[in-house]
Design a protein around this motif. Structure first.
Motif, PDB file in Angstrom:
ATOM      1  N   GLN A 282      48.127  31.552  39.807  1.00  0.00           N
ATOM      2  CA  GLN A 282      46.826  31.776  39.884  1.00  0.00           C
ATOM      3  C   GLN A 282      46.840  32.386  40.993  1.00  0.00           C
ATOM      4  O   GLN A 282      46.211  31.521  42.385  1.00  0.00           O
ATOM      5  CB  GLN A 282      46.358  30.500  39.494  1.00  0.00           C
ATOM      6  CG  GLN A 282      46.402  29.783  38.150  1.00  0.00           C
ATOM      7  CD  GLN A 282      45.625  30.218  37.370  1.00  0.00           C
ATOM      8  OE1 GLN A 282      44.514  30.287  37.626  1.00  0.00           O
ATOM      9  NE2 GLN A 282      46.396  30.376  36.022  1.00  0.00           N
TER      10      GLN A 282
ATOM     11  N   THR B 124      34.472  43.175  40.837  1.00  0.00           N
ATOM     12  CA  THR B 124      36.034  43.575  39.872  1.00  0.00           C
ATOM     13  C   THR B 124      35.639  45.253  40.132  1.00  0.00           C
ATOM     14  O   THR B 124      35.129  45.542  40.202  1.00  0.00           O
ATOM     15  CB  THR B 124      36.073  43.301  38.264  1.00  0.00           C
ATOM     16  OG1 THR B 124      36.324  41.508  38.256  1.00  0.00           O
ATOM     17  CG2 THR B 124      36.878  44.044  37.903  1.00  0.00           C
TER      18      THR B 124
ATOM     19  N   PHE C 175      40.466  35.856  33.869  1.00  0.00           N
ATOM     20  CA  PHE C 175      40.481  35.963  35.409  1.00  0.00           C
ATOM     21  C   PHE C 175      38.869  35.747  35.681  1.00  0.00           C
ATOM     22  O   PHE C 175      38.454  35.216  37.041  1.00  0.00           O
ATOM     23  CB  PHE C 175      41.578  36.812  36.042  1.00  0.00           C
ATOM     24  CG  PHE C 175      43.169  36.323  36.384  1.00  0.00           C
ATOM     25  CD1 PHE C 175      43.449  36.022  34.768  1.00  0.00           C
ATOM     26  CD2 PHE C 175      43.674  35.766  37.288  1.00  0.00           C
ATOM     27  CE1 PHE C 175      44.671  35.564  34.820  1.00  0.00           C
ATOM     28  CE2 PHE C 175      44.792  34.925  37.359  1.00  0.00           C
ATOM     29  CZ  PHE C 175      45.177  34.662  36.036  1.00  0.00           C
ATOM     30  N   LYS C 176      38.096  37.565  35.078  1.00  0.00           N
ATOM     31  CA  LYS C 176      37.176  37.476  36.037  1.00  0.00           C
ATOM     32  C   LYS C 176      36.242  36.037  35.739  1.00  0.00           C
ATOM     33  O   LYS C 176      35.505  36.419  36.617  1.00  0.00           O
ATOM     34  CB  LYS C 176      36.875  38.384  34.998  1.00  0.00           C
ATOM     35  CG  LYS C 176      35.586  39.826  35.921  1.00  0.00           C
ATOM     36  CD  LYS C 176      35.421  40.455  34.495  1.00  0.00           C
ATOM     37  CE  LYS C 176      33.340  41.240  35.106  1.00  0.00           C
ATOM     38  NZ  LYS C 176      33.144  41.537  36.062  1.00  0.00           N
TER      39      LYS C 176
ATOM     40  N   LYS D 259      34.470  38.897  47.519  1.00  0.00           N
ATOM     41  CA  LYS D 259      35.126  37.401  46.326  1.00  0.00           C
ATOM     42  C   LYS D 259      34.194  37.244  45.199  1.00  0.00           C
ATOM     43  O   LYS D 259      33.101  37.573  45.519  1.00  0.00           O
ATOM     44  CB  LYS D 259      34.710  36.131  47.206  1.00  0.00           C
ATOM     45  CG  LYS D 259      35.008  34.715  46.373  1.00  0.00           C
ATOM     46  CD  LYS D 259      34.686  33.492  47.257  1.00  0.00           C
ATOM     47  CE  LYS D 259      35.573  32.663  46.312  1.00  0.00           C
ATOM     48  NZ  LYS D 259      35.016  30.932  47.270  1.00  0.00           N
ATOM     49  N   GLY D 260      35.033  37.269  43.841  1.00  0.00           N
ATOM     50  CA  GLY D 260      34.408  37.341  42.867  1.00  0.00           C
ATOM     51  C   GLY D 260      34.188  38.820  42.022  1.00  0.00           C
ATOM     52  O   GLY D 260      34.038  38.296  40.727  1.00  0.00           O
TER      53      GLY D 260
ATOM     54  N   ASP E 146      43.615  34.388  44.250  1.00  0.00           N
ATOM     55  CA  ASP E 146      43.027  34.283  45.075  1.00  0.00           C
ATOM     56  C   ASP E 146      42.545  35.967  44.179  1.00  0.00           C
ATOM     57  O   ASP E 146      41.175  36.221  43.964  1.00  0.00           O
ATOM     58  CB  ASP E 146      43.042  34.162  45.728  1.00  0.00           C
ATOM     59  CG  ASP E 146      42.892  32.840  46.560  1.00  0.00           C
ATOM     60  OD1 ASP E 146      42.003  31.808  45.775  1.00  0.00           O
ATOM     61  OD2 ASP E 146      43.852  32.844  47.068  1.00  0.00           O
ATOM     62  N   VAL E 147      43.045  36.522  44.316  1.00  0.00           N
ATOM     63  CA  VAL E 147      42.920  38.140  44.111  1.00  0.00           C
ATOM     64  C   VAL E 147      44.338  39.088  43.376  1.00  0.00           C
ATOM     65  O   VAL E 147      45.514  38.693  43.157  1.00  0.00           O
ATOM     66  CB  VAL E 147      43.238  39.444  45.125  1.00  0.00           C
ATOM     67  CG1 VAL E 147      43.616  40.906  45.475  1.00  0.00           C
ATOM     68  CG2 VAL E 147      42.203  38.299  46.229  1.00  0.00           C
TER      69      VAL E 147
ATOM     70  N   LYS F  39      37.138  35.139  40.021  1.00  0.00           N
ATOM     71  CA  LYS F  39      38.230  35.915  40.963  1.00  0.00           C
ATOM     72  C   LYS F  39      37.673  37.236  41.075  1.00  0.00           C
ATOM     73  O   LYS F  39      37.400  37.604  40.398  1.00  0.00           O
ATOM     74  CB  LYS F  39      40.266  35.764  40.270  1.00  0.00           C
ATOM     75  CG  LYS F  39      40.132  34.769  39.614  1.00  0.00           C
ATOM     76  CD  LYS F  39      40.738  33.154  40.479  1.00  0.00           C
ATOM     77  CE  LYS F  39      41.033  32.361  39.874  1.00  0.00           C
ATOM     78  NZ  LYS F  39      41.676  30.949  41.282  1.00  0.00           N
ATOM     79  N   THR F  40      39.080  37.472  42.558  1.00  0.00           N
ATOM     80  CA  THR F  40      38.339  38.451  43.062  1.00  0.00           C
ATOM     81  C   THR F  40      39.088  39.850  42.298  1.00  0.00           C
ATOM     82  O   THR F  40      40.600  39.823  41.784  1.00  0.00           O
ATOM     83  CB  THR F  40      38.365  39.363  44.639  1.00  0.00           C
ATOM     84  OG1 THR F  40      37.730  38.040  44.939  1.00  0.00           O
ATOM     85  CG2 THR F  40      38.777  40.294  44.665  1.00  0.00           C
TER      86      THR F  40
END
Length: 387
Positions: A163, A53, A191-192, A50-51, A165-166, A196-197
């Motif tokens: 918006q 990149t 987003f990063k 999660k989170g 989650d991924v 966000k993932t």
């Protein structure tokens, strides 16, 4: 959402390839195999935090787009398990669901529904989408009147309105002009920063290093390497260099044998130090060993410092010296080299007195300048700020 919004376990994707459309029916009726199989992905095991990149790199046909489509749920795997938790927004084939006869407004609602945005959500975000796309009054015109740049800008704006989650991105930063590319990059960075993932696929190693925490290198449908962005991109660039510019040893030996019989000047060895890692500010030394089969043939030596993609950084030659004769050991030094991060190599040449005829050429092993700054560019130039 759990700690791993994306989990992939022993996932494979196999395509059935038919020589003729009729063979599909023939296979169904006769229950006889009438197809060939192409393994696009082979037993992929991958977890994404999660989170995080995650960067995806590899050559064309390595399986990158297939992997992203499976994660985006637009394609099903042939075997294995794929678990994706949370809302997904995908920037894959931008605008593939647009209708040329519909207006921009109509296509916003139409395309939004295809990628999972409800009409109510679209209505709330319609002004934001139109503003980000920056296509003016054309928003009320049929899509068939749009330029290609307007087309992809509108598609990108709709896809980014959700918006998620991924977020799944496949070469989307190449859309539009330079101004819109910057807007696109800034939006993805937002987003990063929001935690966000993100799965990010690109052929640009700059973007991969700039955006990604971890990188997976796909090769022939398998995970070839995975690790930190800098580690994997440098390994990938070195692989590309060896594939594109190096000469097989047997060919080099044959070329040298042929050159010896024609009284040429042969480069026996090129050694770069320090190696393979260099820091900006180090003295870069190149030791060159030359063998001359005829000690009466005069020659000079030239060098070109190149980046992995073939960009010429700097060239130099021994024009300030008398011509050489016979066997020589020569050292070239770049004091306190000011190159920024990347993979580089040096081409060494032995040439005639006028630097026209090439007797021999040898390419050094590639070396890596370590990443020490996020500032872009090729090299550090002496400068000062004045306020």
């Amino acid at each position: 959402m759990n700690g791993f919004p994306i989990k992939i376990n022993n996932m494979s994707k196999v395509y059935k390839l038919y020589d003729r459309p009729f063979d599909r029916l023939r296979e169904l009726v006769l229950r006889k195999t009438c197809h060939n199989e192409f393994v696009a992905l082979d037993t992929i095991i991958l977890n994404v935090k999660k989170g995080e990149t995650l960067g995806i790199i590899g050559e064309n046909g390595a399986g990158k787009s297939t992997l992203l489509k499976i994660i985006s749920r637009t394609l099903k795997p042939s075997s294995g398990e794929v678990s994706v938790h949370g809302r997904i927004s995908s920037l894959l084939e931008l605008g593939s669901g647009f209708h040329p006869e519909f207006t921009g407004i109509d296509n916003i609602y139409f395309y939004g529904s295809l990628i999972g945005i409800s009409p109510a959500d679209i209505k709330d975000k319609i002004e934001e989408i139109i503003s980000f796309a920056e296509i003016g009054e054309h928003i009320n015109y049929p899509l068939k009147t749009y330029s290609s740049g307007m087309y992809v800008r509108l598609a990108f704006s709709v896809a980014m309105a959700v918006q998620p989650d991924v977020l799944v991105v496949d070469e989307a930063l190449s859309v539009g002009d330079l101004y819109f590319q910057k807007k696109s990059t800034d939006r993805i960075l937002s987003f990063k920063e929001a935690g966000k993932t993100i799965l990010f696929c690109s052929h640009s190693m700059y973007y991969i290093n700039r955006l990604c925490d971890r990188v997976v290198w796909l090769k022939n449908g398998k995970i070839h390497m995975e690790g930190s962005a800098h580690e994997i991109t440098q390994a990938y660039e070195t692989y590309q260099l060896k594939k594109n510019v190096s000469i097989p040893e047997e060919k080099v030996e044959k070329a040298h044998e042929k050159a010896d019989t024609s009284n040429s000047v042969i480069i026996r060895d090129v050694i770069v130090t320090p190696f393979p890692m260099v820091r900006c500010g180090d003295d870069l030394n190149v030791d060159i060993e030359i063998h001359a089969s005829d000690h009466t043939v005069p020659y000079r030596v030239a060098a070109i410092l190149k980046r992995i993609d073939g960009l010429n950084i700097s060239g130099t030659g021994t024009k300030e010296f008398d011509t050489f004769l016979g066997n020589r050991a020569i050292k070239l030094c770049f004091p306190s080299i000011q190159l920024k991060e990347g993979t580089f190599f040096i081409d060494i040449f032995t040439m005639d007195e006028q630097f026209v005829h090439i007797f021999d050429r040898k390419t050094s092993s590639s070396f890596t300048i370590l990443k020490e700054s996020i500032e872009p560019g090729i090299m550090n130039l002496s400068h000062k700020w004045i306020t």
